[in-house]
Motif scaffolding. Sequence first.
Motif, PDB file in Angstrom:
ATOM      1  N   GLU A   1       0.838  -1.208   0.000  1.00  0.00           N
ATOM      2  CA  GLU A   1       0.000   0.000   0.000  1.00  0.00           C
ATOM      3  C   GLU A   1       0.867   1.250   0.000  1.00  0.00           C
ATOM      4  N   TYR A   2       1.938   1.254   0.814  1.00  0.00           N
ATOM      5  CA  TYR A   2       2.845   2.398   0.846  1.00  0.00           C
ATOM      6  C   TYR A   2       3.477   2.633  -0.528  1.00  0.00           C
TER       7      TYR A   2
ATOM      8  N   GLN B   1       1.026   4.149  -2.929  1.00  0.00           N
ATOM      9  CA  GLN B   1       0.847   5.576  -2.634  1.00  0.00           C
ATOM     10  C   GLN B   1       2.006   6.394  -3.194  1.00  0.00           C
TER      11      GLN B   1
ATOM     12  N   ILE C   1       1.755   7.141  -6.946  1.00  0.00           N
ATOM     13  CA  ILE C   1       0.824   8.198  -7.362  1.00  0.00           C
ATOM     14  C   ILE C   1       1.566   9.512  -7.553  1.00  0.00           C
ATOM     15  N   SER C   2       2.542   9.769  -6.696  1.00  0.00           N
ATOM     16  CA  SER C   2       3.299  11.021  -6.770  1.00  0.00           C
ATOM     17  C   SER C   2       4.388  10.988  -7.828  1.00  0.00           C
TER      18      SER C   2
ATOM     19  N   GLU D   1      -3.833   5.746  -8.894  1.00  0.00           N
ATOM     20  CA  GLU D   1      -4.853   5.878  -7.848  1.00  0.00           C
ATOM     21  C   GLU D   1      -5.780   4.665  -7.846  1.00  0.00           C
TER      22      GLU D   1
ATOM     23  N   LEU E   1      -4.129   1.654  -6.166  1.00  0.00           N
ATOM     24  CA  LEU E   1      -4.172   1.752  -4.702  1.00  0.00           C
ATOM     25  C   LEU E   1      -5.539   1.332  -4.176  1.00  0.00           C
TER      26      LEU E   1
ATOM     27  N   LYS F   1      -6.453  -1.790  -1.696  1.00  0.00           N
ATOM     28  CA  LYS F   1      -7.142  -1.602  -0.426  1.00  0.00           C
ATOM     29  C   LYS F   1      -8.391  -2.473  -0.351  1.00  0.00           C
TER      30      LYS F   1
END
Length: 222
Positions: A89-90, A93, A96-97, A207, A210, A214
Amino acid sequence: MIEKKLIQAILEGEYKSNEPLLPERELAIYFNVGRPTVREAIQRLERNGWITARKGMPAIVNDYWKHGNLMTIVNILQCYEEIPDVFIEYMLQLRISLTPSYVKQAVVHHPLKVIALFSQVEELKDDAKSYATYDWELQKELAQLSSNPIYLFIINSFTDIYIPMAEKYFAEPYHRSASRQYYGELLNAILKADIQAAEEMTKNMMEKSLQLWKTKTKESEK
């Protein structure tokens, strides 16, 4: 081996934050090695944020979440037989950036080379390992084709753990089909020289990845 054993001891709470390690001499006796070997392990631990060395005194254990770097994360994951879901998950994330930026730059500076990267998609086998390997190579190449070499440095930091994490993600058939669709749509945007669409498409897919992960982990917890 000494570095990994000491990291495991820190993770398991045998050594707590702000507490000292054993002196070099005692560590050398414990691991049955020379002090230069212990000293090298301590230097590596300090470089990756695990400890703070002190001249003439035992090193102090750091709060690795505050003092660590990318290699600290790699060190942590190498201590697990199976990578924890939360670290995937990290990573998602983080993508995304990062990913939309280096994809955009790669398309701007080397569109033909980027197009060539998608030539293998049609022959891609529908299994987790194939997708994980392809996506790893794709991300490395895209980062390398961007104008900022720091992107590739960051990607390369995950060399030992990216594919195992990606295999867990791509174990879900729908995750593979969603990525395959993304590869095709991204290629079409690049062929049309629509750079903005390529960037937005990439961000949307990161996105979506992710959220898919989840959802998968929540279902697994039921």
